[in-house]
Design an enzyme around this catalytic site. Structure first.
Site, PDB file in Angstrom:
ATOM      1  N   GLU A 280      37.909  44.244  25.760  1.00 41.68           N
ATOM      2  CA  GLU A 280      38.846  45.126  26.470  1.00 41.68           C
ATOM      3  C   GLU A 280      38.107  46.334  27.034  1.00 41.68           C
ATOM      4  O   GLU A 280      38.336  46.745  28.169  1.00 41.68           O
ATOM      5  CB  GLU A 280      39.983  45.584  25.549  1.00 41.68           C
ATOM      6  CG  GLU A 280      40.906  44.470  25.101  1.00 41.68           C
ATOM      7  CD  GLU A 280      41.493  43.669  26.255  1.00 41.68           C
ATOM      8  OE1 GLU A 280      41.772  44.250  27.315  1.00 41.68           O
ATOM      9  OE2 GLU A 280      41.664  42.445  26.111  1.00 41.68           O
ATOM     10  N   TRP A 283      36.623  45.419  30.119  1.00 42.77           N
ATOM     11  CA  TRP A 283      37.531  45.376  31.284  1.00 42.77           C
ATOM     12  C   TRP A 283      37.478  46.713  32.024  1.00 42.77           C
ATOM     13  O   TRP A 283      37.564  46.786  33.244  1.00 42.77           O
ATOM     14  CB  TRP A 283      38.981  45.070  30.853  1.00 42.77           C
ATOM     15  CG  TRP A 283      39.279  43.596  30.866  1.00 42.77           C
ATOM     16  CD1 TRP A 283      39.353  42.776  29.786  1.00 42.77           C
ATOM     17  CD2 TRP A 283      39.531  42.766  32.018  1.00 42.77           C
ATOM     18  NE1 TRP A 283      39.626  41.484  30.188  1.00 42.77           N
ATOM     19  CE2 TRP A 283      39.752  41.456  31.550  1.00 42.77           C
ATOM     20  CE3 TRP A 283      39.592  43.003  33.393  1.00 42.77           C
ATOM     21  CZ2 TRP A 283      40.026  40.392  32.416  1.00 42.77           C
ATOM     22  CZ3 TRP A 283      39.868  41.938  34.259  1.00 42.77           C
ATOM     23  CH2 TRP A 283      40.080  40.656  33.758  1.00 42.77           C
ATOM     24  N   TRP A 311      56.190  42.870  52.089  1.00 39.07           N
ATOM     25  CA  TRP A 311      56.881  43.667  51.067  1.00 39.07           C
ATOM     26  C   TRP A 311      58.210  44.152  51.621  1.00 39.07           C
ATOM     27  O   TRP A 311      58.345  44.395  52.810  1.00 39.07           O
ATOM     28  CB  TRP A 311      56.037  44.888  50.660  1.00 39.07           C
ATOM     29  CG  TRP A 311      54.675  44.523  50.167  1.00 39.07           C
ATOM     30  CD1 TRP A 311      53.490  44.721  50.815  1.00 39.07           C
ATOM     31  CD2 TRP A 311      54.359  43.876  48.935  1.00 39.07           C
ATOM     32  NE1 TRP A 311      52.451  44.240  50.047  1.00 39.07           N
ATOM     33  CE2 TRP A 311      52.958  43.711  48.892  1.00 39.07           C
ATOM     34  CE3 TRP A 311      55.112  43.410  47.857  1.00 39.07           C
ATOM     35  CZ2 TRP A 311      52.297  43.118  47.829  1.00 39.07           C
ATOM     36  CZ3 TRP A 311      54.458  42.821  46.798  1.00 39.07           C
ATOM     37  CH2 TRP A 311      53.069  42.678  46.786  1.00 39.07           C
ATOM     38  N   ASN A 346      49.957  48.179  27.013  1.00 38.48           N
ATOM     39  CA  ASN A 346      49.389  47.305  28.046  1.00 38.48           C
ATOM     40  C   ASN A 346      50.282  46.110  28.389  1.00 38.48           C
ATOM     41  O   ASN A 346      50.490  45.786  29.557  1.00 38.48           O
ATOM     42  CB  ASN A 346      48.007  46.808  27.608  1.00 38.48           C
ATOM     43  CG  ASN A 346      47.399  45.893  28.651  1.00 38.48           C
ATOM     44  OD1 ASN A 346      47.191  46.289  29.793  1.00 38.48           O
ATOM     45  ND2 ASN A 346      47.137  44.645  28.276  1.00 38.48           N
ATOM     46  N   TRP A 364      52.766  46.871  45.656  1.00 32.52           N
ATOM     47  CA  TRP A 364      52.089  47.317  44.431  1.00 32.52           C
ATOM     48  C   TRP A 364      51.537  48.725  44.537  1.00 32.52           C
ATOM     49  O   TRP A 364      51.382  49.421  43.535  1.00 32.52           O
ATOM     50  CB  TRP A 364      50.964  46.346  44.050  1.00 32.52           C
ATOM     51  CG  TRP A 364      49.885  46.183  45.093  1.00 32.52           C
ATOM     52  CD1 TRP A 364      49.860  45.272  46.106  1.00 32.52           C
ATOM     53  CD2 TRP A 364      48.693  46.962  45.248  1.00 32.52           C
ATOM     54  NE1 TRP A 364      48.726  45.427  46.869  1.00 32.52           N
ATOM     55  CE2 TRP A 364      47.984  46.455  46.365  1.00 32.52           C
ATOM     56  CE3 TRP A 364      48.135  48.032  44.556  1.00 32.52           C
ATOM     57  CZ2 TRP A 364      46.773  46.984  46.811  1.00 32.52           C
ATOM     58  CZ3 TRP A 364      46.917  48.557  44.991  1.00 32.52           C
ATOM     59  CH2 TRP A 364      46.256  48.031  46.114  1.00 32.52           C
ATOM     60  N   TRP A 387      46.725  46.918  38.893  1.00 33.28           N
ATOM     61  CA  TRP A 387      47.871  46.651  39.787  1.00 33.28           C
ATOM     62  C   TRP A 387      47.564  45.462  40.705  1.00 33.28           C
ATOM     63  O   TRP A 387      48.414  44.604  40.933  1.00 33.28           O
ATOM     64  CB  TRP A 387      48.225  47.911  40.598  1.00 33.28           C
ATOM     65  CG  TRP A 387      49.180  48.771  39.824  1.00 33.28           C
ATOM     66  CD1 TRP A 387      48.851  49.821  39.027  1.00 33.28           C
ATOM     67  CD2 TRP A 387      50.603  48.601  39.712  1.00 33.28           C
ATOM     68  NE1 TRP A 387      49.986  50.323  38.427  1.00 33.28           N
ATOM     69  CE2 TRP A 387      51.077  49.600  38.836  1.00 33.28           C
ATOM     70  CE3 TRP A 387      51.526  47.724  40.263  1.00 33.28           C
ATOM     71  CZ2 TRP A 387      52.438  49.735  38.499  1.00 33.28           C
ATOM     72  CZ3 TRP A 387      52.877  47.849  39.939  1.00 33.28           C
ATOM     73  CH2 TRP A 387      53.317  48.844  39.072  1.00 33.28           C
TER      74      TRP A 387
HETATM   75  P1  FAD Z   1      43.006  49.233  23.689  1.00 34.29           P
HETATM   76  O1  FAD Z   1      43.661  47.912  23.630  1.00 34.29           O
HETATM   77  O2  FAD Z   1      42.764  49.930  22.410  1.00 34.29           O
HETATM   78  O3  FAD Z   1      41.640  49.035  24.487  1.00 34.29           O
HETATM   79  C1  FAD Z   1      40.524  49.923  24.353  1.00 34.29           C
HETATM   80  C2  FAD Z   1      40.111  50.446  25.695  1.00 34.29           C
HETATM   81  O4  FAD Z   1      39.711  49.368  26.530  1.00 34.29           O
HETATM   82  C3  FAD Z   1      41.199  51.158  26.457  1.00 34.29           C
HETATM   83  O5  FAD Z   1      41.330  52.505  26.057  1.00 34.29           O
HETATM   84  C4  FAD Z   1      40.722  51.019  27.888  1.00 34.29           C
HETATM   85  O6  FAD Z   1      39.737  51.978  28.206  1.00 34.29           O
HETATM   86  C5  FAD Z   1      40.077  49.650  27.884  1.00 34.29           C
HETATM   87  N1  FAD Z   1      41.032  48.642  28.353  1.00 34.29           N
HETATM   88  C6  FAD Z   1      41.893  47.914  27.617  1.00 34.29           C
HETATM   89  N2  FAD Z   1      42.579  47.042  28.405  1.00 34.29           N
HETATM   90  C7  FAD Z   1      42.138  47.267  29.664  1.00 34.29           C
HETATM   91  C8  FAD Z   1      42.453  46.690  30.936  1.00 34.29           C
HETATM   92  N3  FAD Z   1      43.337  45.698  31.073  1.00 34.29           N
HETATM   93  N4  FAD Z   1      41.807  47.153  32.033  1.00 34.29           N
HETATM   94  C9  FAD Z   1      40.884  48.133  31.931  1.00 34.29           C
HETATM   95  N5  FAD Z   1      40.540  48.712  30.750  1.00 34.29           N
HETATM   96  C10 FAD Z   1      41.155  48.287  29.638  1.00 34.29           C
HETATM   97  N6  FAD Z   1      44.093  51.647  31.826  1.00 34.29           N
HETATM   98  C11 FAD Z   1      43.630  52.897  31.997  1.00 34.29           C
HETATM   99  O7  FAD Z   1      42.789  53.355  31.216  1.00 34.29           O
HETATM  100  N7  FAD Z   1      44.098  53.689  33.029  1.00 34.29           N
HETATM  101  C12 FAD Z   1      45.035  53.242  33.919  1.00 34.29           C
HETATM  102  O8  FAD Z   1      45.399  53.973  34.837  1.00 34.29           O
HETATM  103  C13 FAD Z   1      45.557  51.923  33.718  1.00 34.29           C
HETATM  104  N8  FAD Z   1      46.537  51.445  34.542  1.00 34.29           N
HETATM  105  C14 FAD Z   1      47.036  50.178  34.316  1.00 34.29           C
HETATM  106  C15 FAD Z   1      48.042  49.685  35.170  1.00 34.29           C
HETATM  107  C16 FAD Z   1      48.577  48.404  34.957  1.00 34.29           C
HETATM  108  C17 FAD Z   1      49.639  47.870  35.904  1.00 34.29           C
HETATM  109  C18 FAD Z   1      48.111  47.628  33.888  1.00 34.29           C
HETATM  110  C19 FAD Z   1      48.672  46.248  33.647  1.00 34.29           C
HETATM  111  C20 FAD Z   1      47.109  48.096  33.050  1.00 34.29           C
HETATM  112  C21 FAD Z   1      46.557  49.367  33.249  1.00 34.29           C
HETATM  113  N9  FAD Z   1      45.534  49.878  32.417  1.00 34.29           N
HETATM  114  C22 FAD Z   1      45.044  51.142  32.634  1.00 34.29           C
HETATM  115  C23 FAD Z   1      44.878  49.012  31.403  1.00 34.29           C
HETATM  116  C24 FAD Z   1      45.482  49.079  29.989  1.00 34.29           C
HETATM  117  O9  FAD Z   1      46.866  48.955  30.045  1.00 34.29           O
HETATM  118  C25 FAD Z   1      45.125  50.364  29.225  1.00 34.29           C
HETATM  119  O10 FAD Z   1      43.737  50.614  29.296  1.00 34.29           O
HETATM  120  C26 FAD Z   1      45.509  50.249  27.751  1.00 34.29           C
HETATM  121  O11 FAD Z   1      46.887  50.009  27.630  1.00 34.29           O
HETATM  122  C27 FAD Z   1      45.141  51.526  27.040  1.00 34.29           C
HETATM  123  O12 FAD Z   1      45.599  51.507  25.715  1.00 34.29           O
HETATM  124  P2  FAD Z   1      44.576  51.526  24.511  1.00 34.29           P
HETATM  125  O13 FAD Z   1      43.599  52.630  24.696  1.00 34.29           O
HETATM  126  O14 FAD Z   1      45.381  51.553  23.262  1.00 34.29           O
HETATM  127  O15 FAD Z   1      43.854  50.136  24.693  1.00 34.29           O
END
Ligand code: FAD
Length: 482
Positions: A280, A283, A311, A346, A364, A387
């Protein structure tokens, strides 16, 4: 060697931390006094124009960072304007002979920093930038053909194979200040906090902004939630993810510090949970890789096939989505979690985004902008990439025909309705069977739960089945485009 009294300037940007901060470490190592400079950049749409929720976070994060620097003997200078004009002016006034910063990766920021480096060289100043905010350098990790990665799995493989990381740097115990500090603006004058109304009133219950808060979140995660992460991370009802994203977004913790802490916790034995967590984190790396190589990611479809997608913007429907009154409880719970805490789980982000794009057929980009304004973790790369991923137009995106069913998603990932009851209390009286689809509940059940559909809780704004067919027809039309 520079004279020990010639100051160095350290630019503070999305790296509000003392630990693992190579730019700061380098300036201190140089021996002279250090000018710590935070600029609210007016000529950079990313760095300057943070969304409203992140401005709230920045206020508290900067306040704490300023205190941490003060306790080590120095003060942060605050300025507003063009980064390079301000730095050049301060360098001339103070006789600074070096400028250090941690690298940033969006186009405008890179161009601005490259200009500064050129100016410094022309004027005999040392200017050095450091890798600190990502684990990989997007310009260096490339495919065999020499281009950027467009698909996550090969990126992850290359990343895992090539990257080896050192230890994070320790925080300094002292930061020498110059005898005369340049003038500073006052943080309160920036008015980063909302006042009338103060919609961020409940944010402090959910978060501890700042470097210390990031450490607490990391320790809590490693000790309480890491075990089971792989299977539990999709369930929004309990705290099963790290919630480190807002701390990462403003650089209160570095990805290397997190990576290293996970390694320490593993003690040489990676588990499926720790591996999944790393994936993650990667990602995030992949999103920045994309933004680095495709700077227009937040504005333009990554996959040009979607460029002329039809759209249908409906302002009332968009407003209902933002306020969490769509009539689909899991979507509404997510949008209200976002409003109340500045963050959304997420899994629910994916469901809510899919609903906006595919059930309401709204562009989007509107969703991306709303999230950018309301998320405390708004990140130019992860937000845009995610997005586009949901829309189907992104790199390695979900296939266009994958349309989340908000009822089934709710039943699967919030089976007891805990999450929905927390954020949509007006339907809390419904049993677990009905809570994901109040519109199918019998009149007797609704009466018992004191719900009047259309009055105390909205009827669904669209029929998901009908909306799904409409979306599929629209996507079919672009399928053949090249
Ligand atoms: P954890 O599950 O604990 O993951 C650890 C870290 O991994 C996160 O803090 C983050 O830095 C990274 N990570 C995890 N999942 C993703 C992912 N899918 N994409 C990129 N990095 C990821 N994340 C953001 O940080 N900023 C945003 O503006 C953002 N916008 C999003 C918009 C949409 C529509 C979606 C579907 C996802 C978005 N995310 C974004 C990705 C993800 O939802 C969040 O990073 C995550 O929910 C953060 O929670 P956590 O720190 O508890 O994640």
């Amino acid at each position: 060697m520079p004279s020990s009294n010639a100051p160095s300037i350290v630019l503070i940007r999305r790296d509000l931390r003392l630990g693992d901060n190579p730019a700061l470490t380098e300036a201190i190592k140089r021996g002279g006094p250090v000018i710590l400079l935070y600029i609210r950049e007016t000529d950079d749409p990313d760095a300057g124009a943070l969304g409203a929720a992140q401005r709230w976070w920045l206020h508290h994060s900067l306040t704490r960072h300023m205190k941490a620097c003060e306790s080590r003997g120095n003060l942060i200078i605050l300025r507003t304007g063009s980064q390079n004009e301000i730095v050049q002016k301060i360098a001339k006034e103070t006789g600074a002979t070096a400028i250090f910063w941690n690298r940033r990766y969006h186009l405008k920021g890179r161009e601005t920093d490259a200009d500064l480096k050129r100016w410094a060289k022309d004027h005999g100043l040392e200017a050095k930038s450091f890798a600190a905010n990502l684990l990989h350098e997007p310009s260096k990790l490339l495919t065999g053909a020499g281009g950027p990665y467009r698909v996550y799995t090969p990126f992850w493989k290359a990343f895992s194979a090539t990257e080896s990381f050192g230890e994070p740097l320790p925080p300094p115990s002292k930061i020498r200040a110059p005898e005369r500090l340049p003038e500073s603006e006052i943080l309160d004058d920036w008015k980063l906090l909302p006042t009338k109304p103060n919609w961020a009133g409940s944010f402090m219950d959910a978060w501890i902004p700042g470097e210390q808060g990031a450490k607490v979140a990391l320790i809590f995660f490693l000790e309480e939630a890491m075990r089971g992460y792989r299977t539990q991370r999709d369930f929004p009802g309990s705290k099963t993810t790290s919630r480190l994203s807002p701390h990462l977004a403003l650089g209160e913790i570095s990805p290397l510090q997190i990576w290293h802490a996970v390694e320490e916790a593993e003690k040489g034995y990676p588990t499926e949970d720790t591996i999944h967590f790393r994936k993650e984190l990667v990602w995030r790396e992949f999103s920045w890789h994309l933004l680095f190589h495709y700077p227009d990611l937040a504005n333009k479809e990554f996959n040009p096939r979607f460029a002329d997608f039809g759209w249908s913007h409906d302002e009332r429907a968009f407003r209902a989505w933002t306020r969490g009154i769509t009539g689909y409880p899991i979507v509404d719970a997510g949008m209200r979690e976002l409003w109340q805490t500045g963050w959304m789980h997420n899994r629910v982000r994916m469901i809510a985004a899919s609903f906006l794009i595919k059930d309401l057929m709204i562009d989007w980009r509107y969703g991306e902008q709303w999230f950018r304004d309301t998320l405390v973790d708004a990140d130019p790369a992860s937000n845009a990439a995610s997005w586009q991923w949901v829309a189907g137009s992104g790199a390695d995106a979900a296939p266009y025909f994958r349309i989340f069913n908000p009822v089934l998603q709710g039943e699967k990932f919030d089976p007891k309705g805990d999450y929905i009851r927390r954020y949509v209390p007006e339907i809390e009286g419904l049993g677990n069977e009905a809570i994901h689809k109040p519109f199918e509940a019998s009149k007797a059940l609704l009466d018992k739960a004191e719900i009047r559909l259309g009055f105390t809780y909205p009827k669904p704004m669209v029929d998901h089945g009908v909306a799904r067919d409409r979306a599929l027809r629209a996507y079919d039309a672009v399928k053949g485009n090249t």
